[in-house]
Design a protein around this motif. Sequence first.
Motif, PDB file in Angstrom:
ATOM      1  N   THR A 183       0.878  -1.386  -0.154  1.00 41.45           N
ATOM      2  CA  THR A 183      -0.118  -0.203  -0.026  1.00 41.45           C
ATOM      3  C   THR A 183       1.157   1.688   0.026  1.00 41.45           C
ATOM      4  OG1 THR A 183       0.513   0.126   2.035  1.00 41.45           O
ATOM      5  CG2 THR A 183      -2.027  -1.450   0.919  1.00 41.45           C
ATOM      6  N   HIS A 184       1.787   1.501   0.540  1.00 35.34           N
ATOM      7  CA  HIS A 184       2.732   2.306   0.692  1.00 35.34           C
ATOM      8  C   HIS A 184       3.888   2.885  -0.593  1.00 35.34           C
ATOM      9  CE1 HIS A 184       6.163  -0.165   0.993  1.00 35.34           C
ATOM     10  NE2 HIS A 184       6.688   0.504   0.948  1.00 35.34           N
ATOM     11  N   SER A 201       9.696  -1.056  -3.707  1.00 34.90           N
ATOM     12  CA  SER A 201       9.055  -1.211  -2.798  1.00 34.90           C
ATOM     13  C   SER A 201      10.138  -1.140  -1.124  1.00 34.90           C
ATOM     14  CB  SER A 201       7.750  -1.986  -3.042  1.00 34.90           C
ATOM     15  OG  SER A 201       8.655  -3.760  -3.084  1.00 34.90           O
ATOM     16  N   GLY A 243      10.674   4.126   1.267  1.00 36.84           N
ATOM     17  CA  GLY A 243       9.292   4.437   1.834  1.00 36.84           C
ATOM     18  C   GLY A 243       8.002   4.855   1.258  1.00 36.84           C
ATOM     19  N   GLY A 244       8.350   4.867   0.110  1.00 38.41           N
ATOM     20  CA  GLY A 244       6.916   5.342  -0.870  1.00 38.41           C
ATOM     21  C   GLY A 244       6.582   6.233  -0.442  1.00 38.41           C
ATOM     22  N   ILE A 245       4.693   6.407   0.137  1.00 35.07           N
ATOM     23  CA  ILE A 245       4.378   7.848  -0.169  1.00 35.07           C
ATOM     24  C   ILE A 245       4.470   8.581   1.619  1.00 35.07           C
ATOM     25  CG2 ILE A 245       2.371   7.156  -1.078  1.00 35.07           C
ATOM     26  CD1 ILE A 245       0.903   6.238   0.907  1.00 35.07           C
ATOM     27  N   ASP A 246       5.253   7.183   2.262  1.00 37.65           N
ATOM     28  CA  ASP A 246       5.663   7.988   3.535  1.00 37.65           C
ATOM     29  C   ASP A 246       6.871   8.264   3.801  1.00 37.65           C
ATOM     30  OD1 ASP A 246       3.361   6.909   4.527  1.00 37.65           O
ATOM     31  OD2 ASP A 246       3.905   4.825   4.759  1.00 37.65           O
ATOM     32  N   ARG A 297      13.370   3.886   4.460  1.00 40.91           N
ATOM     33  CA  ARG A 297      11.173   3.895   4.482  1.00 40.91           C
ATOM     34  C   ARG A 297      11.420   5.546   4.828  1.00 40.91           C
ATOM     35  NH1 ARG A 297       8.835  -0.353   3.199  1.00 40.91           N
ATOM     36  NH2 ARG A 297       6.914   0.858   4.594  1.00 40.91           N
TER      37      ARG A 297
END
Length: 193
Positions: free
Chosen positions: A10-11, A34, A37-40, A84
Amino acid sequence: MTEEWVGDPTHIAPLNRYAAALRARHGDVPRFDSLDGGIDARVLVLLETPGPASASTETTSRDNPTGTARNLTRFLDELPLSRRDTVIWNAVPWGLPRREGKLGRPTRKDIEMAAQDLPALLALLPRLQVVALAGRVAQSFRTALAAAKPELRLIAIPHPSPTHLAASPAARENLFGGRLRREIAVALADDAS
């Protein structure tokens, strides 16, 4: 490239949907890693363009089997944050045609088109505090980034490619010396207070 990978965490899923939309318009656009950290993410490292390893792995990653990725990993590992907290992307995120056996350089049109796509990327990164602009192409996006999200701290860093660092001992010292790491740490601490 594979259009839809099943099971995106999901991130990272929103970022890979963004990459898929770019891929539909521009062709060869790798996915986000993946393991990052992606969206975080609090720090975005903006490189220049996808290298040949991105085509084989289909991912923009510090784990790609290249000297650039190794140098970037060394730089990031010495920052006071976890993996992350970071996300890696390219200023011009689509593959460019090779010219005379060398990686293609982005044209003014490539840079203008990519700058128009930046606000959509930044909207997916609500915790973003710092953008590390790696190299001249990425640094040319300073105005577009500031217009899209004025509160960002924009920090110029040398491009981590082995060719660039070998040609410029000053760039190597700048990347691996402590000044840039301190500047990023201070920017993150200032935003946290």
